[in-house]
Design an enzyme around this catalytic site. Sequence first.
Site, PDB file in Angstrom:
ATOM      1  N   GLU A  35       0.805  -1.358   0.115  1.00 48.62           N
ATOM      2  CA  GLU A  35      -0.624   0.100  -0.276  1.00 48.62           C
ATOM      3  C   GLU A  35       0.835   0.956   0.310  1.00 48.62           C
ATOM      4  O   GLU A  35       1.531   1.168   0.811  1.00 48.62           O
ATOM      5  CB  GLU A  35      -0.581   0.026   1.031  1.00 48.62           C
ATOM      6  CG  GLU A  35      -1.644   1.350   1.211  1.00 48.62           C
ATOM      7  CD  GLU A  35      -2.698   1.026   2.441  1.00 48.62           C
ATOM      8  OE1 GLU A  35      -2.362   0.295   2.722  1.00 48.62           O
ATOM      9  OE2 GLU A  35      -3.278   2.148   2.342  1.00 48.62           O
ATOM     10  N   ARG A 262       4.890 -12.648   9.528  1.00 51.99           N
ATOM     11  CA  ARG A 262       5.293 -11.353   9.902  1.00 51.99           C
ATOM     12  C   ARG A 262       6.455 -11.289   9.472  1.00 51.99           C
ATOM     13  O   ARG A 262       7.060 -12.001  11.245  1.00 51.99           O
ATOM     14  CB  ARG A 262       4.264 -10.866  10.305  1.00 51.99           C
ATOM     15  CG  ARG A 262       2.999  -9.866   9.929  1.00 51.99           C
ATOM     16  CD  ARG A 262       2.822  -8.756  10.287  1.00 51.99           C
ATOM     17  NE  ARG A 262       2.941  -7.451  10.845  1.00 51.99           N
ATOM     18  CZ  ARG A 262       2.693  -6.866   9.350  1.00 51.99           C
ATOM     19  NH1 ARG A 262       1.601  -7.140   8.150  1.00 51.99           N
ATOM     20  NH2 ARG A 262       2.590  -5.854   8.797  1.00 51.99           N
ATOM     21  N   LYS A 272       3.427   0.730   9.973  1.00 50.26           N
ATOM     22  CA  LYS A 272       4.230   1.949   8.400  1.00 50.26           C
ATOM     23  C   LYS A 272       3.699   3.157   9.532  1.00 50.26           C
ATOM     24  O   LYS A 272       3.863   4.827   9.661  1.00 50.26           O
ATOM     25  CB  LYS A 272       3.870   2.178   7.470  1.00 50.26           C
ATOM     26  CG  LYS A 272       4.296   1.198   6.505  1.00 50.26           C
ATOM     27  CD  LYS A 272       3.940   1.489   5.243  1.00 50.26           C
ATOM     28  CE  LYS A 272       3.037   0.114   5.070  1.00 50.26           C
ATOM     29  NZ  LYS A 272       2.138  -0.215   3.443  1.00 50.26           N
TER      30      LYS A 272
HETATM   31  P1  ATP Z   1       2.683  -1.754   8.305  1.00 50.04           P
HETATM   32  O1  ATP Z   1       1.903  -2.873   9.315  1.00 50.04           O
HETATM   33  O2  ATP Z   1       4.011  -1.933   8.380  1.00 50.04           O
HETATM   34  O3  ATP Z   1       2.137  -0.680   7.458  1.00 50.04           O
HETATM   35  P2  ATP Z   1       1.671  -3.268   5.760  1.00 50.04           P
HETATM   36  O4  ATP Z   1       1.352  -5.176   6.304  1.00 50.04           O
HETATM   37  O5  ATP Z   1       0.079  -2.661   5.913  1.00 50.04           O
HETATM   38  O6  ATP Z   1       2.095  -3.435   7.188  1.00 50.04           O
HETATM   39  P3  ATP Z   1       1.892  -3.312   2.916  1.00 50.04           P
HETATM   40  O7  ATP Z   1       2.262  -2.222   2.254  1.00 50.04           O
HETATM   41  O8  ATP Z   1       0.307  -3.974   2.813  1.00 50.04           O
HETATM   42  O9  ATP Z   1       1.956  -2.404   4.235  1.00 50.04           O
HETATM   43  O10 ATP Z   1       2.498  -4.339   3.010  1.00 50.04           O
HETATM   44  C1  ATP Z   1       3.047  -5.282   1.667  1.00 50.04           C
HETATM   45  C2  ATP Z   1       2.778  -6.860   1.627  1.00 50.04           C
HETATM   46  O11 ATP Z   1       4.074  -6.994   2.575  1.00 50.04           O
HETATM   47  C3  ATP Z   1       1.901  -7.385   2.149  1.00 50.04           C
HETATM   48  O12 ATP Z   1       1.993  -8.818   1.134  1.00 50.04           O
HETATM   49  C4  ATP Z   1       2.167  -7.713   3.660  1.00 50.04           C
HETATM   50  O13 ATP Z   1       1.775  -9.149   4.224  1.00 50.04           O
HETATM   51  C5  ATP Z   1       4.294  -7.632   3.369  1.00 50.04           C
HETATM   52  N1  ATP Z   1       4.643  -7.292   4.327  1.00 50.04           N
HETATM   53  C6  ATP Z   1       4.252  -6.380   5.073  1.00 50.04           C
HETATM   54  N2  ATP Z   1       4.991  -5.923   7.087  1.00 50.04           N
HETATM   55  C7  ATP Z   1       5.612  -7.091   7.548  1.00 50.04           C
HETATM   56  C8  ATP Z   1       5.832  -7.859   7.513  1.00 50.04           C
HETATM   57  N3  ATP Z   1       6.692  -7.351   8.995  1.00 50.04           N
HETATM   58  N4  ATP Z   1       6.776  -9.450   7.115  1.00 50.04           N
HETATM   59  C9  ATP Z   1       6.693  -9.433   6.698  1.00 50.04           C
HETATM   60  N5  ATP Z   1       5.531  -8.972   5.661  1.00 50.04           N
HETATM   61  C10 ATP Z   1       5.021  -7.541   5.439  1.00 50.04           C
HETATM   62 MG    MG Z   2      -1.497  -3.059   4.512  1.00 46.46          MG
END
Ligand code: ATP
Ligand code: MG
Length: 679
Positions: A35, A262, A272
């Site tokens: 995102e 994760r 984020k």
């Molecule tokens: P955050 O919680 O840090 O904002 P998010 O999951 O909302 O992270 P996205 O931009 O949606 O962030 O993530 C893009 C991809 O990266 C998704 O497939 C998500 O599952 C993966 N991802 C995000 N954070 C992690 C993590 N800590 N470990 C492994 N994969 C991750």
């Molecule tokens: Mg997300």
Amino acid sequence: MAKDSESLNFIEQIVEQDLAAGLPKEQLRFRFPPEPNGYLHIGHAASICLNFGLGERYNAPVNLRFDDTNPTKEEQEYVDAIKHDIEWLGFQWATECYSSDYFQQLYDWAIELIKSGKAYVDKQSAEAMAEQKGTPTSPGVESPHRNQSVEENLDLFQRMKAGEFEPGTHILRAKIDMASPNMLMRDPLLYRIVKKAHHRTGNDWCIYPMYDWTHGQSDYLESISHSICTLEFKSHRELYDWFLDQIADPDRLRPKQREFARRNLSYTVMSKRKLLELVQSKTVSGWDDPRMPTISGLRRRGYTPESIRKFSEVSGITKRDSVTDVSLLEFCIREDLNKNATRVMGVLDPVKLIITNYPEGKVEMLTAENNPEIENSGTHEVPFSRELYIEKEDFKESAGNKFFRLSIGKEVRLKNAYIIKAESVVKDNAGNIIEIHCTCDLDSRSGSGTESSERKVKGTLHWVSIQHAVKAEIREYDRLFFDEAPDSYSDRNFMEFVNPESLKIVETAFVEPFLQEAKLDDKFQFQRLGYFTLDKEAQAGQLIFNKTVGLKDSWAKQQPQAEQQKQPAAQQNQSQHQGQRSAINEIQKISKKYTNLSGDKLETARTNIAKLAEEVAYEELEPLFNTAAKKVGTRIGVMIALGVLLKKGQERNAAIEAFIEAGLQDSNELLVEEAKGIE
Ligand code: ATP
Ligand code: MG
């Protein structure tokens, strides 16, 4: 290239099984779906390395898909930064896609859902709907709008789209099952009104699709074979499949969602939202502050793509949440830099040293090996003269036998130069040493081949020639948080744990003149001090270096790293606060005090555990079956959670049966009751 089946991670095993079951290899296709609401962090790197790694392994395309369904938080700046980071890591996507490109298709499908009686417009307040949602153990209540006519729903939805209604007054919901044990299936939200311009679609839309309604359909449209996401989406999988059931053409490839844990890192935060808070509060200088766990921060700090990929490889892909110790990341960069960084000298805390028997005005150009780890890495010249700087801490007037540096009457070697002996010191009025006077064995020059040059002395010091020294600013970093898991406390804000001493600036350090040629991305080992890289703020005539990492792990843990990071967080650390980022940890926390509670409080704790259990994977729960009998609270919490999982369709196995059986036999009535409930 082929790995044997034992070294495959479990996602690769799933792919192998699908291939064995007849999925044509040409149909393999993956995606990385960020995102664009922030910069990528080291957690994302896990997902990037996993998805692009699958692409490399199977020679299959990997799409970069921006999941841009929330215009309130998304920006072009983030899109650009994400692309840059992925390329820097060394990966190339097949197609750059945007969920927003599918807005029209998603809308058309929503209309079809309404027409087939599977979606409706709800006009209730968010609070009213939340109340009707029920709990994991009690069914929800149907909305009074649930059985509106198709015509009315179509009319309302079109008016939502036309901008007639204000945000929060109307939403579109799927009509699934208000009694489903999976709360996400209780008539989930499909569209909400957001009156904000989108960074790509401008003001074309004022209704935006929810993540759940978008993600699987985007996968389907892009013919993604394996949609890999993190564990918190496990309970969304049922919904993912339900949506595909409604829209997918049976002759087209149907994507399948699979989840992995994760990646969390100790001594930092990874969401984020929290990283944005650090930026906005100016706790750090920006997303790429070298203390940030972002890819751009790590890059600026001096990390290499190879070290981050290596870190992903050694941390592995797991089914259970765990916290990887940051020292493993540091280990990976240290290894890489040891192999690749150019050796140079700089003095951070200088004291003047005069070689009294070295001719005044004489300058020798000595030869320094660029990297002893690489054959033919070349050499560079280092000027030597009568007056030098060495580190203050490398000299003690009088010292015991264990001090292998310089003291009066003792000899050390100056790196790449001569053996010197300290003779006397000059002090200022306050008693501080301002000059060290030495004599030098003029026959002992390194590499000169003389007998004296082969002479062994205990210590070797780094130095710079004062006359040739170049001023530089040095930025040294410590961990951004002084707590291992700053966002694991339910009663304290992570910002309270910011380490006030995470940045130390040495304004005037002295480095050898060779470093005037340093370029961004060059990697250096400052002899005996650590690894350094030029900062982007450096300018001609104003050198600024960031310390990437020290030569040794100064935070070394007793527990071996590899062991530590492979354990699930639940077992990783007995301390109260370690790794309580996940639902399973929260359940353990509530459970601990469970047997002290009664009445309403007991009821609330039970409800909370059951709610949290929605987010828990069986793989996380099973290790807790071994909880000691005297920790009966935890066993009760685990039993409650197990009940929720079984209701959701978790298959019974020997471990589950044994755990229930033990519960039935227990002397604690509460535990017996819970065990009976799911027997
Ligand atoms: P955050 O919680 O840090 O904002 P998010 O999951 O909302 O992270 P996205 O931009 O949606 O962030 O993530 C893009 C991809 O990266 C998704 O497939 C998500 O599952 C993966 N991802 C995000 N954070 C992690 C993590 N800590 N470990 C492994 N994969 C991750
Ligand atoms: Mg997300």
